[in-house]
Design a protein around this motif. Structure first.
Motif, short mmCIF file in Angstrom:
data_model
loop_
_atom_site.label_atom_id
_atom_site.label_comp_id
_atom_site.label_asym_id
_atom_site.label_seq_id
_atom_site.Cartn_x
_atom_site.Cartn_y
_atom_site.Cartn_z
N VAL A 133 8.22 -6.54 -5.68
CA VAL A 133 8.04 -5.21 -5.09
C VAL A 133 6.54 -4.94 -4.97
CG1 VAL A 133 8.42 -2.72 -5.38
CG2 VAL A 133 10.20 -4.35 -6.06
N THR A 134 6.09 -4.52 -3.78
CA THR A 134 4.70 -4.14 -3.60
C THR A 134 4.61 -2.64 -3.36
OG1 THR A 134 4.56 -4.39 -1.18
CG2 THR A 134 4.29 -6.38 -2.52
N TYR A 148 3.18 6.31 -8.57
CA TYR A 148 3.21 4.85 -8.63
C TYR A 148 3.58 4.39 -10.04
CZ TYR A 148 1.37 4.04 -3.93
OH TYR A 148 1.22 3.98 -2.57
N VAL A 152 6.50 1.79 -10.68
CA VAL A 152 6.23 0.53 -11.37
C VAL A 152 7.21 0.36 -12.53
CG1 VAL A 152 4.59 -0.73 -12.84
CG2 VAL A 152 3.80 0.35 -10.72
N ALA A 155 10.71 -0.47 -11.29
CA ALA A 155 10.82 -1.84 -10.78
C ALA A 155 10.78 -2.86 -11.91
CB ALA A 155 9.70 -2.11 -9.78
N LYS A 160 11.81 -6.88 -11.82
CA LYS A 160 11.06 -7.31 -10.65
C LYS A 160 9.59 -7.53 -11.00
CE LYS A 160 14.95 -6.21 -8.77
NZ LYS A 160 15.99 -7.26 -8.58
N ARG A 161 8.93 -8.39 -10.23
CA ARG A 161 7.48 -8.52 -10.32
C ARG A 161 6.88 -7.49 -9.39
NH1 ARG A 161 5.38 -14.48 -11.36
NH2 ARG A 161 4.31 -13.30 -12.95
N VAL A 162 5.83 -6.82 -9.83
CA VAL A 162 5.31 -5.66 -9.12
C VAL A 162 3.82 -5.82 -8.84
CG1 VAL A 162 5.05 -3.16 -9.12
CG2 VAL A 162 6.99 -4.22 -10.31
N PRO A 179 1.71 -3.02 -14.29
CA PRO A 179 2.25 -3.80 -13.17
C PRO A 179 1.91 -5.28 -13.35
CG PRO A 179 0.28 -2.60 -12.50
CD PRO A 179 0.64 -2.09 -13.86
#
Length: 310
Positions: A133-134, A148, A152, A155, A160-162, A179
């Motif tokens: 996720v970006t 944010y 973060v 996610a 997930k990798r963020v 993150p």
């Protein structure tokens, strides 16, 4: 899959002029190009060009919001946006022979507290099928500076990798959620830490200090001089070859997209850094934001120098 988040999305309108701009007169536009805009949408287009399955999300509203979703679909980008009552903003970039580029950026609508809370509640299901996720760009009016940070945490809680690409207070608060990666430039890192980031040793020290605060990978963009990556394996600097630059707008977004793709493909850090620099450099050679020629990327990558530093 990669999901890109753009909370303050826009309709980006590029006005291509054949004559120099003259104030106080009627100017006729030669050509107009409209696109689904915002940093996260740029990330989505580049990640798709890299060959990844991509989904765009964020907040949109009104007729402009519907148009933005249609433009994203036309670009082959699947989307699942949260919907608000306010009208999605437009941003105009005037391109003319004298001034090159003049941008007019609307502030965007105010997001209601209940609207953002509804989006947060839906966010885990939106990103359910994603590996990465970006989170990119400015925040709309009405949401807190810790928005944010909240995303973060959600996610990461879903495994997930963020990647967080922000600045100022939004970045500082986002860091508290640890993150997976951040990607500030030198100005942003100086503002964040209150110290100069000119000498390479200073940049390395600052990147390492951010890792100690819980960020797995810290990337500091150095513009035409490449980037520095601090990670568990050490600190590495990537230096790109010289290229013919056509447009630097969105190159940072291209780098974020490439790192997201690298995470998805489980690339080693040094390989990921070289890949990201090659994609960003190829994007600088394209006149269109969020685009690059894969042949340029591949040619550049063989000439990217990656060395251990610090």
């Amino acid at each position: 899959m990669i999901t890109t988040v753009t909370l303050n999305a826009s309709i980006d309108k590029a006005y291509h002029m054949e004559h120099e701009i003259v104030g106080g007169t009627v100017m006729r536009v030669a050509r107009v190009a409209n696109s689904a805009g915002g940093k996260g949408l740029n990330v989505a287009r580049v990640a798709r060009l890299c060959g990844s399955d991509v989904q765009a999300t964020g907040l949109v509203g009104g007729f402009n919001g519907q148009y933005l979703e249609a433009l994203a679909e036309a670009d082959g980008i699947r989307s699942r946006f949260g919907h608000i009552a306010g009208e999605t903003r437009s941003c105009v970039n005037i391109l003319d022979p004298m001034f090159s580029s003049t941008e007019f950026l609307e502030p965007g609508p105010t997001v209601g507290v209940d609207e953002f809370e509804a989006y947060l509640a839906e966010f885990p299901s939106i990103i359910a099928g994603s590996d990465v996720v970006t989170l990119s760009g400015s925040l709309p009016a009405g949401v807190g500076k810790d928005s944010y940070q909240k995303l973060v945490r959600l996610a990461l809680g879903e495994g997930k990798r963020v990647i967080l690409d922000s600045s100022g207070e939004e970045l500082r608060l986002g860091l508290e959620a640890s993150p997976t990666m951040i990607k500030p430039n030198q100005d942003e890192i100086e503002a964040l830490l209150g110290a100069m980031a000119t000498a390479q040793d200073n940049v390395v020290t600052q990147a390492r200090s951010l890792r100690e605060d819980g960020v797995e990978q810290v990337v500091i963009s150095l513009g035409k001089d490449g980037a520095l990556l601090a990670c568990e394996e050490g600190c590495f600097r990537a230096i790109p070859p010289k290229v013919k630059v056509a447009n630097t707008v969105g190159c940072g977004d291209s780098m974020v997209a490439a790192f997201a793709v690298a995470f998805e493909r489980a690339m080693a850090p040094r390989e990921a850094l070289a890949y990201a620099i090659a994609v960003a450099s190829a994007a600088a050679m394209s006149p269109n934001t969020g685009e690059y020629d894969p042949a340029d990327r591949d040619a550049i990558m063989s000439h990217v120098e990656v060395r251990a530093v610090g």
